[in-house]
Design an enzyme around this catalytic site. Structure first.
Site, PDB file in Angstrom:
ATOM      1  N   THR A   1       0.841  -1.197   0.000  1.00  0.00           N
ATOM      2  CA  THR A   1       0.000   0.000   0.000  1.00  0.00           C
ATOM      3  C   THR A   1       0.876   1.247   0.000  1.00  0.00           C
ATOM      4  O   THR A   1       1.850   1.328   0.751  1.00  0.00           O
ATOM      5  CB  THR A   1      -0.930   0.027   1.226  1.00  0.00           C
ATOM      6  OG1 THR A   1      -1.793  -1.111   1.193  1.00  0.00           O
ATOM      7  CG2 THR A   1      -1.785   1.290   1.247  1.00  0.00           C
TER       8      THR A   1
ATOM      9  N   PHE B   1       1.193   5.103   0.896  1.00  0.00           N
ATOM     10  CA  PHE B   1       0.642   6.119   1.783  1.00  0.00           C
ATOM     11  C   PHE B   1       1.244   7.478   1.453  1.00  0.00           C
ATOM     12  O   PHE B   1       2.409   7.573   1.053  1.00  0.00           O
ATOM     13  CB  PHE B   1       0.956   5.798   3.246  1.00  0.00           C
ATOM     14  CG  PHE B   1       0.203   4.626   3.808  1.00  0.00           C
ATOM     15  CD1 PHE B   1      -0.963   4.808   4.535  1.00  0.00           C
ATOM     16  CD2 PHE B   1       0.661   3.331   3.624  1.00  0.00           C
ATOM     17  CE1 PHE B   1      -1.660   3.732   5.063  1.00  0.00           C
ATOM     18  CE2 PHE B   1      -0.023   2.247   4.144  1.00  0.00           C
ATOM     19  CZ  PHE B   1      -1.190   2.444   4.866  1.00  0.00           C
TER      20      PHE B   1
END
Length: 294
Positions: free
Chosen positions: A174, A176
């Site tokens: 992921t 960020f």
């Protein structure tokens, strides 16, 4: 504790966003927020110095809510972080794999661990988030019920890790963004240093033929590498589209300055907004080398 030492995230303690905050800023105190809007507000209102928000996952794709929030959130991107998602199978103390009947987690986490769920013959139950599922399992205390969440969630809620790294895809990562009230624009990298700057911006073009083609032409002619371009509807109108882009380069560099000037000429007046200028995370270069693109 002072607000200068606080970083906000969306979710409950033990969420992957919480883990990311602690990974990048171990000296800071994390502030759980119920929604992404609340995390933005915590920084705007001075209850936190920074916020860490997910914008895309290598499996699930973009986090659409945040692409809408970023242009209007009143914050600036000052950095990025790529978090490898290592899902853990968590259960109350004394539970065994053979005794499990159900597993709970966010729908995305469940979809990312289908092989394990099928292998163990578990019934998957959707939950609002991974950390919330872990908290619920801890409260139930029933060894027949498990959760998929982070190792941090196991520590916080006192659960055993029955199986580690249960995600189907090894590349599950992921991205960020780190947000602050004020921009933190890095200096131009020294020539030959190998340092890369990312500039993130949003824009809208006029509704005329070839408008997008013309708007982006300056990036090609000036040798600017565009690493991301996404479109999404704004204002609930099918004919109004906003574009979100990441490019490699610093706005003070001549090549990117010229490309942005050309973009502004073809975009709707006042519709080019830079959201952040920040150093590229080393993960980008590592991925390029792994894929043989460097």
């Amino acid at each position: 504790m002072t607000t200068s030492n606080v970083i906000a995230f969306q979710g409950l303690p033990g969420a992957y966003s919480d883990l990311s905050c602690r990974t990048v800023f171990p000296e800071m105190t994390t502030l759980p927020c119920a929604t992404f809007e609340d995390a933005f507000a915590a920084v705007r209102e001075g209850r936190a110095a920074l916020a860490m928000i997910p914008v895309e996952n290598s499996i699930a794709g973009r986090v659409a809510d945040n692409h809408h929030l970023l242009p209007e959130g009143g914050l600036h991107i000052i950095g990025e972080h790529f978090q490898r998602v290592n899902h853990q199978l968590l259960a109350p103390k004394g539970a065994t794999l053979d005794g499990l009947k159900t597993v709970r987690s966010h729908i995305q986490a469940l979809s990312q661990c289908r092989n394990m769920t099928r292998e163990l013959g578990l019934t998957a139950i959707s939950h609002a988030d991974t950390a919330g599922a872990a908290a619920e399992i801890a409260k139930l205390g029933d060894p027949q019920h498990a959760a998929i969440a982070s190792s941090l969630a196991a520590d916080i809620y006192g659960l055993d890790i029955l199986k580690s790294g249960i995600e189907d895809a090894e590349h599950n990562t992921t991205r960020f963004l780190i947000l602050a009230r004020e921009p933190k624009i890095p200096p131009l990298p020294a020539e030959g240093s190998g340092g890369t700057i990312i500039t993130t911006f949003v824009f809208r073009v006029r509704s005329v033929p070839a408008a997008l083609y013309k708007a982006l032409g300056g990036f090609a002619t000036n040798g600017i590498n565009m690493t991301k371009l996404e479109s999404y509807m704004v204002g609930g109108h099918f004919t109004q589209t906003q574009f979100y882009a990441d490019v490699e380069g610093h706005p003070e560099e001549r090549s990117l300055r010229l490309a942005l000037e050309e973009l502004a000429f073809f975009a709707r007046a006042g519709e080019v907004t830079i959201l952040g200028v920040y150093p590229a995370n080393p993960f980008r270069r590592q991925e390029s080398q792994r894929l043989g693109e460097d």
